[in-house]
Design an enzyme around this catalytic site. Structure first.
Site, PDB file in Angstrom:
ATOM      1  N   ASN A 141       1.448   3.257  -2.535  1.00  0.00           N
ATOM      2  CA  ASN A 141       0.740   4.278  -3.310  1.00  0.00           C
ATOM      3  C   ASN A 141      -0.510   4.748  -2.581  1.00  0.00           C
ATOM      4  O   ASN A 141      -0.885   5.920  -2.689  1.00  0.00           O
ATOM      5  CB  ASN A 141       0.398   3.755  -4.702  1.00  0.00           C
ATOM      6  CG  ASN A 141       1.579   3.847  -5.649  1.00  0.00           C
ATOM      7  OD1 ASN A 141       2.061   4.929  -5.945  1.00  0.00           O
ATOM      8  ND2 ASN A 141       2.065   2.703  -6.104  1.00  0.00           N
TER       9      ASN A 141
ATOM     10  N   MET B 126      -3.855  -6.663  -7.482  1.00  0.00           N
ATOM     11  CA  MET B 126      -3.376  -7.733  -8.353  1.00  0.00           C
ATOM     12  C   MET B 126      -4.490  -8.642  -8.855  1.00  0.00           C
ATOM     13  O   MET B 126      -4.297  -9.832  -9.070  1.00  0.00           O
ATOM     14  CB  MET B 126      -2.312  -8.549  -7.615  1.00  0.00           C
ATOM     15  CG  MET B 126      -1.121  -7.733  -7.146  1.00  0.00           C
ATOM     16  SD  MET B 126      -0.351  -6.762  -8.472  1.00  0.00           S
ATOM     17  CE  MET B 126       0.367  -8.091  -9.450  1.00  0.00           C
ATOM     18  N   ARG B 127      -5.657  -8.068  -9.049  1.00  0.00           N
ATOM     19  CA  ARG B 127      -6.786  -8.781  -9.629  1.00  0.00           C
ATOM     20  C   ARG B 127      -7.287  -7.994 -10.832  1.00  0.00           C
ATOM     21  O   ARG B 127      -7.302  -6.757 -10.802  1.00  0.00           O
ATOM     22  CB  ARG B 127      -7.920  -8.938  -8.622  1.00  0.00           C
ATOM     23  CG  ARG B 127      -7.577  -9.806  -7.427  1.00  0.00           C
ATOM     24  CD  ARG B 127      -7.774 -11.273  -7.749  1.00  0.00           C
ATOM     25  NE  ARG B 127      -7.495 -12.120  -6.583  1.00  0.00           N
ATOM     26  CZ  ARG B 127      -7.717 -13.425  -6.565  1.00  0.00           C
ATOM     27  NH1 ARG B 127      -8.260 -14.012  -7.627  1.00  0.00           N
ATOM     28  NH2 ARG B 127      -7.419 -14.148  -5.504  1.00  0.00           N
TER      29      ARG B 127
ATOM     30  N   ASN C 114      -5.824   2.993 -13.110  1.00  0.00           N
ATOM     31  CA  ASN C 114      -4.755   2.047 -12.788  1.00  0.00           C
ATOM     32  C   ASN C 114      -3.395   2.709 -12.978  1.00  0.00           C
ATOM     33  O   ASN C 114      -3.242   3.669 -13.728  1.00  0.00           O
ATOM     34  CB  ASN C 114      -4.852   0.806 -13.673  1.00  0.00           C
ATOM     35  CG  ASN C 114      -3.909  -0.293 -13.223  1.00  0.00           C
ATOM     36  OD1 ASN C 114      -3.720  -0.505 -12.032  1.00  0.00           O
ATOM     37  ND2 ASN C 114      -3.307  -0.993 -14.169  1.00  0.00           N
TER      38      ASN C 114
ATOM     39  N   HIS D 100       0.653   1.792 -13.872  1.00  0.00           N
ATOM     40  CA  HIS D 100       1.500   0.755 -14.454  1.00  0.00           C
ATOM     41  C   HIS D 100       2.957   1.218 -14.458  1.00  0.00           C
ATOM     42  O   HIS D 100       3.253   2.343 -14.888  1.00  0.00           O
ATOM     43  CB  HIS D 100       1.058   0.444 -15.878  1.00  0.00           C
ATOM     44  CG  HIS D 100       1.786  -0.718 -16.481  1.00  0.00           C
ATOM     45  ND1 HIS D 100       1.534  -2.026 -16.117  1.00  0.00           N
ATOM     46  CD2 HIS D 100       2.773  -0.773 -17.407  1.00  0.00           C
ATOM     47  CE1 HIS D 100       2.339  -2.835 -16.798  1.00  0.00           C
ATOM     48  NE2 HIS D 100       3.095  -2.098 -17.586  1.00  0.00           N
TER      49      HIS D 100
ATOM     50  N   GLY E 221       0.778  -1.232   0.000  1.00  0.00           N
ATOM     51  CA  GLY E 221       0.000   0.000   0.000  1.00  0.00           C
ATOM     52  C   GLY E 221       0.811   1.284   0.000  1.00  0.00           C
ATOM     53  O   GLY E 221       0.364   2.290   0.544  1.00  0.00           O
TER      54      GLY E 221
END
Length: 228
Positions: A36, A112-113, A129, A131, A34
Site C-alpha cells: 500500500n 501492526m502496532r 487506517n 482495514h 509495503g
C-alpha cells in the site's frame, strides 16, 4: 436530527500562507512488505495523488517496505523491538519525528502496532487506517480469513480514522467486494489488496482536497468532488 443539521467542525487546515495546490504532507507507518505504501508512491509519481510522503516509519527492521521507501528517496525511521518495550514512549518518538518532518496526516499501511495516546492527541482525526473488511464487521488482524470462514457473500475494504478503540474510528470510505463461490481465501485476499491499492490513494486525495469532515456525532461527511 439529520446529519445535514449537524454542524461540521473545521477540518484540519494548513498553516497560513501555504498554497492550496501544495501537496499534502503525509507520514506512512508500515510493518511489512509495503504494497500500500507502493500504491501511494506510484499514484504520487503519476500525478493522481497530490501528496508528499515526508517520512516512512517501520516497526520492523526487516520490512521490505523500507526498501520501497529508500528506492523512492523517502526518509525512513526504523523502530526496534526495544523501542516498543514502552509503547507510549515509542509513539512519542514517532510523533516527534513526524512533526519534525512537517507531517499533516499519518497513514497506516499495514502497521501492526496499535497507536497510542501521544499520536492520537498530536494528530487528532488525522491518523488514517486501512482495514480489509467492511467495518464494523470482522475487526482485528484476521479479517480476510474471518470473513471467508463465516461464508459471507460480500466483504470489502474500509478506510477510517484511528481512535482509542481498535478498528472503531470514524469511517471515511468503503468499497464492497462480492465473493465468488469458486474463490479460496488466497484469491479473496488478492482481490482485497487490489481494492486497497485503489481506495487508499483515493481517500488520501480526499484529505488533500479538504473534503473530509468528522461530525460531532462521530460520522464522517465527504464534500462533493471538485469540478475539473
Amino acid at each position: 436530527m439529520s446529519d445535514k443539521n449537524v454542524s461540521r467542525p473545521a477540518p484540519y487546515t494548513r498553516p497560513t500562507g501555504t498554497p492550496v495546490a501544495e501537496p499534502l504532507k503525509i507520514g506512512v507507518l508500515i510493518s511489512g512488505s509495503g504494497t500500500n505504501l507502493q500504491a501511494l508512491i506510484d499514484c504520487i509519481a503519476e500525478g493522481s495523488l497530490n501528496a508528499s510522503i515526508e517520512l516512512v516509519v517501520s516497526s520492523r527492521a526487516d520490512a521490505y517496505g523500507i526498501k520501497r521507501a529508500e528506492e523512492a528517496d523517502i526518509k525512513t525511521l526504523v523502530m526496534s523491538r526495544e523501542d516498543y518495550a514502552d509503547p507510549v514512549a515509542a509513539d512519542q518518538k514517532i510523533v516527534d519525528a513526524l512533526l519534525e518532518h512537517g507531517v499533516e496526516y499519518v497513514v497506516m499501511a499495514g502497521y501492526m502496532r496499535m497507536v497510542r495516546t501521544p499520536m492520537l492527541r498530536a494528530f487528532e482525526n488525522r491518523v488514517v487506517n486501512l482495514h480489509p473488511a467492511l467495518l464494523p464487521s470482522f475487526v482485528g488482524a484476521h479479517a480476510i480469513q474471518d470473513a471467508f470462514d463465516r461464508g459471507v457473500k460480500v466483504t470489502g475494504v474500509t478506510v477510517h480514522f484511528a481512535n482509542e478503540v481498535y478498528d472503531c474510528g470514524p469511517i471515511i470510505a468503503q468499497r464492497a467486494l462480492p465473493i465468488e463461490e469458486e474463490w479460496d481465501v488466497d484469491t479473496l485476499e488478492s482481490h482485497i489488496h487490489d481494492i486497497e491499492h485503489v481506495l487508499y490513494p483515493e481517500a488520501v486525495q480526499m484529505l488533500a482536497d479538504g473534503r473530509v469532515h468528522v461530525l460531532a456525532n462521530g460520522k464522517v461527511a465527504i464534500d462533493p468532488a471538485p469540478v475539473a
